[in-house]
Write an enzyme that holds these catalytic residues in place. Structure first.
Site, PDB file in Angstrom:
ATOM      1  N   LYS A   9       0.889  -1.150  -0.200  1.00 35.78           N
ATOM      2  CA  LYS A   9       0.030   0.103   0.577  1.00 35.78           C
ATOM      3  C   LYS A   9       1.062   1.129  -0.263  1.00 35.78           C
ATOM      4  CE  LYS A   9      -4.629  -2.139   1.686  1.00 35.78           C
ATOM      5  NZ  LYS A   9      -5.330  -2.994   2.472  1.00 35.78           N
ATOM      6  N   LYS A  43      -9.285 -12.396 -13.809  1.00 31.18           N
ATOM      7  CA  LYS A  43     -10.059 -12.779 -12.232  1.00 31.18           C
ATOM      8  C   LYS A  43     -11.434 -11.463 -12.219  1.00 31.18           C
ATOM      9  CE  LYS A  43      -9.327 -12.099  -7.718  1.00 31.18           C
ATOM     10  NZ  LYS A  43      -8.930 -10.633  -6.650  1.00 31.18           N
ATOM     11  N   LYS A  59     -14.259  -6.432  -8.203  1.00 28.93           N
ATOM     12  CA  LYS A  59     -14.627  -5.043  -8.410  1.00 28.93           C
ATOM     13  C   LYS A  59     -13.850  -3.689  -9.092  1.00 28.93           C
ATOM     14  CE  LYS A  59     -14.881  -4.233  -3.633  1.00 28.93           C
ATOM     15  NZ  LYS A  59     -15.252  -5.448  -3.229  1.00 28.93           N
TER      16      LYS A  59
END
Ligand code: ADP
Ligand code: TRP
Length: 321
Positions: free
Chosen positions: A110, A189, A192
């Site tokens: 991140k 895959k 969202k």
């Protein structure tokens, strides 16, 4: 055998979420003692809008209940209804070397992506450890990305037990390599973030549109086709028993199968599969106080288990004077 898992509340659900995670979780109820919660504290590391989080929490609860989570058989609650988990997080922080957290991939990834690092993101694995240890979990089913966090929980539990005796069960991660990744409309895959999903609770029109967008190869109707190379088949097979699966494969191989036709059948299959669950979901969401009452009963069960652990921890660490 106690199985525990936490799920962050996130907007709408797709077939990947259902076949990759939710249906397995619901099946665990048959064989094990399941503890399952909506990880709304964890969601705060990436979501600051209060209304969105509150709404998302109720929706996530309704989704799970509608899809078969049985609140009488299992312990199903919202993480923040047991704020005691934050007390355990603090106590465990004192058994968490900085290096252990600095090595966590999910934190490092991140930060590498440019997400501003704050203490919440850094301490996330300690809160997850408290979730796991508080409820004396034996097994924690997680995706590959969360495996390291369960290993952090093991390390912290061992360190704590070395100091104070056998307080915590040492948890095992359970990674299911069997579950194939559910492909999306484009064969990547389903996710969202790729915009290639088939959603569980879309209305008929939107659902049909998504199914019709599945990418297929330009093969003439009369030609035989390889089902294993077809995105429509790869999704369709998730819904089929052995006999129906064999029949569909044969139709591909025989030739004469139009993709438009098989897409229409898939649309009807998905719609019919989720229709009863969608109706139950709508009922639950139409009565938010009823939903809150179900969650409050779940929280009572979770609190009972949490306090059993926390009483011992407070005593051993000198917080009871
Ligand atoms: P998304 O990729 O859409 O953001 P999440 O990361 O919120 O999905 O996924 C929640 C859970 O659903 C994951 O832990 C994973 O187990 C499961 N999951 C999501 N997408 C898939 C997929 N395409 N195939 C199998 N499992 C999936
Ligand atoms: N971090 C997990 C995720 O994002 C959610 C989670 C929170 C969790 N606490 C947990 C999972 C405890 C398993 C056990 O998917």
């Amino acid at each position: 055998m106690r199985i525990l898992s936490g799920i962050q509340p996130s907007g709408s659900l797709h077939l990947g979420n259902y076949f990759g995670m939710m249906s397995k979780m619901i099946a665990y109820q048959e064989q094990s003692e399941l503890f399952c919660f909506i990880a709304n504290y964890h969601a705060q590391t990436s979501l600051s809008d209060g209304k969105t989080l509150a709404r998302g929490t109720l929706e996530a609860a309704a989704n799970f209940l509608a899809l078969g989570m049985d609140p009488d058989r299992s312990t199903f609650w919202v993480q923040s209804d047991i704020p005691e988990v934050q007390e355990l997080t603090w106590i465990l922080s004192n058994f968490t070397p900085m290096g252990l957290l600095e090595r966590c991939h999910s934190y490092k990834d991140k930060v590498a992506k440019g997400i501003a690092a704050n203490h919440g993101l850094f301490a996330y694995p300690v809160l997850m450890t408290a979730d796991i240890l508080m409820y004396q979990s034996d097994k924690v089913p997680v995706g590959k990305d969360q495996k390291q966090h369960v290993e952090v929980a093991r390390d912290i539990a061992i360190k704590f037990n070395n100091e104070y005796g056998e307080i915590f069960t040492i948890p095992e991660p359970e990674i299911d390599d069997e579950v194939a990744t559910v492909p999306g409309l484009d064969g990547q895959k389903m996710s969202k973030s790729y915009g290639n999903t088939i959603d569980l609770f879309a209305d008929d029109k939107a659902l049909r549109k998504q199914v019709m967008r599945i990418v297929t190869a330009p093969i003439a109707v009369e030609d035989p086709k390889d089902p294993d190379a077809c995105n429509v088949y790869k999704i369709f097979r998730l819904f089929l028993d052995k006999a129906r699966d064999a029949a569909l494969r044969q139709r591909y191989k025989d030739g004469g199968l139009a993709f438009g036709e098989v897409k229409q059948e898939l649309f009807e299959t998905v719609r019919d599969f989720f229709a009863p669950h969608a109706a139950r979901r709508a009922e639950l969401l139409a009565d938010p106080d009823g939903l809150r009452a179900i969650l409050a009963r779940g929280a009572d069960k979770a609190r009972y288990a949490a306090n059993k652990t926390l009483r011992k921890v407070r005593k051993k660490t000198g917080l009871v004077y």
